[in-house]
Design a protein around this motif. Structure first.
Motif, mmCIF file in Angstrom:
data_model
loop_
_atom_site.group_PDB
_atom_site.id
_atom_site.type_symbol
_atom_site.label_atom_id
_atom_site.label_comp_id
_atom_site.label_asym_id
_atom_site.label_seq_id
_atom_site.Cartn_x
_atom_site.Cartn_y
_atom_site.Cartn_z
ATOM 1 N N THR A 37 -25.914 -56.359 -17.935
ATOM 2 C CA THR A 37 -25.275 -57.662 -18.127
ATOM 3 C C THR A 37 -24.960 -58.284 -16.770
ATOM 4 O O THR A 37 -24.705 -57.584 -15.797
ATOM 5 C CB THR A 37 -23.978 -57.538 -18.938
ATOM 6 N N LYS A 38 -24.985 -59.594 -16.709
ATOM 7 C CA LYS A 38 -24.696 -60.340 -15.479
ATOM 8 C C LYS A 38 -23.367 -61.070 -15.635
ATOM 9 O O LYS A 38 -23.004 -61.501 -16.723
ATOM 10 C CB LYS A 38 -25.798 -61.370 -15.199
ATOM 11 N N LEU A 39 -22.648 -61.210 -14.547
ATOM 12 C CA LEU A 39 -21.393 -61.962 -14.549
ATOM 13 C C LEU A 39 -21.730 -63.433 -14.330
ATOM 14 O O LEU A 39 -21.779 -63.915 -13.211
ATOM 15 C CB LEU A 39 -20.458 -61.424 -13.467
ATOM 16 N N THR A 40 -21.970 -64.155 -15.401
ATOM 17 C CA THR A 40 -22.451 -65.531 -15.291
ATOM 18 C C THR A 40 -21.342 -66.543 -15.055
ATOM 19 O O THR A 40 -21.606 -67.628 -14.546
ATOM 20 C CB THR A 40 -23.226 -65.934 -16.558
ATOM 21 N N GLY A 45 -20.319 -65.127 -4.654
ATOM 22 C CA GLY A 45 -19.515 -64.798 -3.482
ATOM 23 C C GLY A 45 -18.156 -64.226 -3.820
ATOM 24 O O GLY A 45 -17.474 -63.700 -2.947
ATOM 25 N N SER A 46 -17.737 -64.342 -5.083
ATOM 26 C CA SER A 46 -16.434 -63.795 -5.452
ATOM 27 C C SER A 46 -16.497 -62.272 -5.488
ATOM 28 O O SER A 46 -17.571 -61.675 -5.592
ATOM 29 C CB SER A 46 -15.958 -64.351 -6.795
ATOM 30 N N THR A 47 -15.354 -61.641 -5.374
ATOM 31 C CA THR A 47 -15.275 -60.184 -5.339
ATOM 32 C C THR A 47 -14.360 -59.682 -6.436
ATOM 33 O O THR A 47 -13.513 -60.412 -6.944
ATOM 34 C CB THR A 47 -14.757 -59.691 -3.976
ATOM 35 N N PHE A 48 -14.556 -58.411 -6.783
ATOM 36 C CA PHE A 48 -13.659 -57.754 -7.732
ATOM 37 C C PHE A 48 -13.629 -56.268 -7.409
ATOM 38 O O PHE A 48 -14.509 -55.741 -6.739
ATOM 39 C CB PHE A 48 -14.096 -58.005 -9.182
ATOM 40 N N ASP A 68 -28.148 -64.195 -6.958
ATOM 41 C CA ASP A 68 -28.983 -63.893 -8.127
ATOM 42 C C ASP A 68 -28.187 -63.198 -9.238
ATOM 43 O O ASP A 68 -28.749 -62.693 -10.186
ATOM 44 C CB ASP A 68 -30.188 -63.046 -7.724
ATOM 45 N N ARG A 69 -26.860 -63.163 -9.081
ATOM 46 C CA ARG A 69 -25.919 -62.564 -10.036
ATOM 47 C C ARG A 69 -25.944 -61.044 -10.043
ATOM 48 O O ARG A 69 -25.355 -60.414 -10.912
ATOM 49 C CB ARG A 69 -26.125 -63.081 -11.459
ATOM 50 N N SER A 70 -26.599 -60.439 -9.079
ATOM 51 C CA SER A 70 -26.522 -58.990 -8.944
ATOM 52 C C SER A 70 -25.214 -58.654 -8.228
ATOM 53 O O SER A 70 -24.514 -59.534 -7.715
ATOM 54 C CB SER A 70 -27.723 -58.461 -8.158
ATOM 55 N N LEU A 71 -24.871 -57.374 -8.205
ATOM 56 C CA LEU A 71 -23.642 -56.920 -7.568
ATOM 57 C C LEU A 71 -23.967 -56.179 -6.285
ATOM 58 O O LEU A 71 -24.909 -55.391 -6.233
ATOM 59 C CB LEU A 71 -22.870 -55.992 -8.505
ATOM 60 N N LYS A 72 -23.177 -56.428 -5.259
ATOM 61 C CA LYS A 72 -23.335 -55.732 -3.986
ATOM 62 C C LYS A 72 -22.047 -54.964 -3.710
ATOM 63 O O LYS A 72 -20.952 -55.547 -3.684
ATOM 64 C CB LYS A 72 -23.600 -56.729 -2.856
ATOM 65 N N LEU A 73 -22.173 -53.657 -3.533
ATOM 66 C CA LEU A 73 -21.034 -52.817 -3.191
ATOM 67 C C LEU A 73 -20.737 -53.023 -1.714
ATOM 68 O O LEU A 73 -21.571 -52.725 -0.852
ATOM 69 C CB LEU A 73 -21.364 -51.352 -3.485
ATOM 70 N N ILE A 74 -19.558 -53.583 -1.407
ATOM 71 C CA ILE A 74 -19.267 -53.914 -0.007
ATOM 72 C C ILE A 74 -18.198 -53.037 0.629
ATOM 73 O O ILE A 74 -18.063 -53.012 1.847
ATOM 74 C CB ILE A 74 -18.880 -55.402 0.145
ATOM 75 N N TRP A 75 -17.437 -52.271 -0.197
ATOM 76 C CA TRP A 75 -16.352 -51.489 0.383
ATOM 77 C C TRP A 75 -15.916 -50.410 -0.584
ATOM 78 O O TRP A 75 -15.925 -50.616 -1.803
ATOM 79 C CB TRP A 75 -15.187 -52.422 0.708
ATOM 80 N N ARG A 76 -15.541 -49.247 -0.070
ATOM 81 C CA ARG A 76 -15.018 -48.166 -0.899
ATOM 82 C C ARG A 76 -13.882 -47.465 -0.161
ATOM 83 O O ARG A 76 -13.955 -47.246 1.051
ATOM 84 C CB ARG A 76 -16.095 -47.142 -1.219
ATOM 85 N N ARG A 77 -12.858 -47.110 -0.916
ATOM 86 C CA ARG A 77 -11.729 -46.352 -0.365
ATOM 87 C C ARG A 77 -11.467 -45.176 -1.291
ATOM 88 O O ARG A 77 -11.547 -45.309 -2.515
ATOM 89 C CB ARG A 77 -10.507 -47.250 -0.268
ATOM 90 N N PHE A 78 -11.153 -44.020 -0.741
ATOM 91 C CA PHE A 78 -10.821 -42.833 -1.518
ATOM 92 C C PHE A 78 -9.346 -42.533 -1.339
ATOM 93 O O PHE A 78 -8.849 -42.449 -0.218
ATOM 94 C CB PHE A 78 -11.665 -41.634 -1.064
#
Length: 86
Positions: A37-40, A45-48, A68-78
């Motif tokens: 599914t795409k976040l239409t 440019g928005s983030t979640f 293109d409505r795909s998701l890009k992982l830009i940051w991770r914290r553990f």
């Protein structure tokens, strides 16, 4: 001269941090590829955030919606679980 070298080194280190990609791990939304599914309705440019548990703690990931409505992982914290055995 010494100050300019320190500033140059700091700038290079910071640029390396911002250009490195974050790879998906088990539990990531994009671990097995893009979701079906795409976040239409979300603006490009928005983030979640996405939170999940694994390896003895909580992961917090930030995704950005691409044109293109795909998701890009830009940051991770553990965040490790802190267990007091006393």
């Amino acid at each position: 001269m010494k100050r300019s070298l320190i500033l140059l080194g700091t700038a290079l280190a910071l640029s390396a941090c911002t250009t490195a990609s974050v790879e998906p791990i088990p539990g990531s939304i994009t671990y097995n590829g893009q979701p079906r599914t795409k976040l239409t309705k979300s603006p490009v440019g928005s983030t979640f955030e996405h939170r999940f548990y694994g390896d003895g703690g909580e992961y917090v990931e930030t995704y950005q919606i691409q044109p293109d409505r795909s998701l890009k992982l830009i940051w991770r914290r553990f965040l490790p679980d802190i267990i007091d055995d006393n």
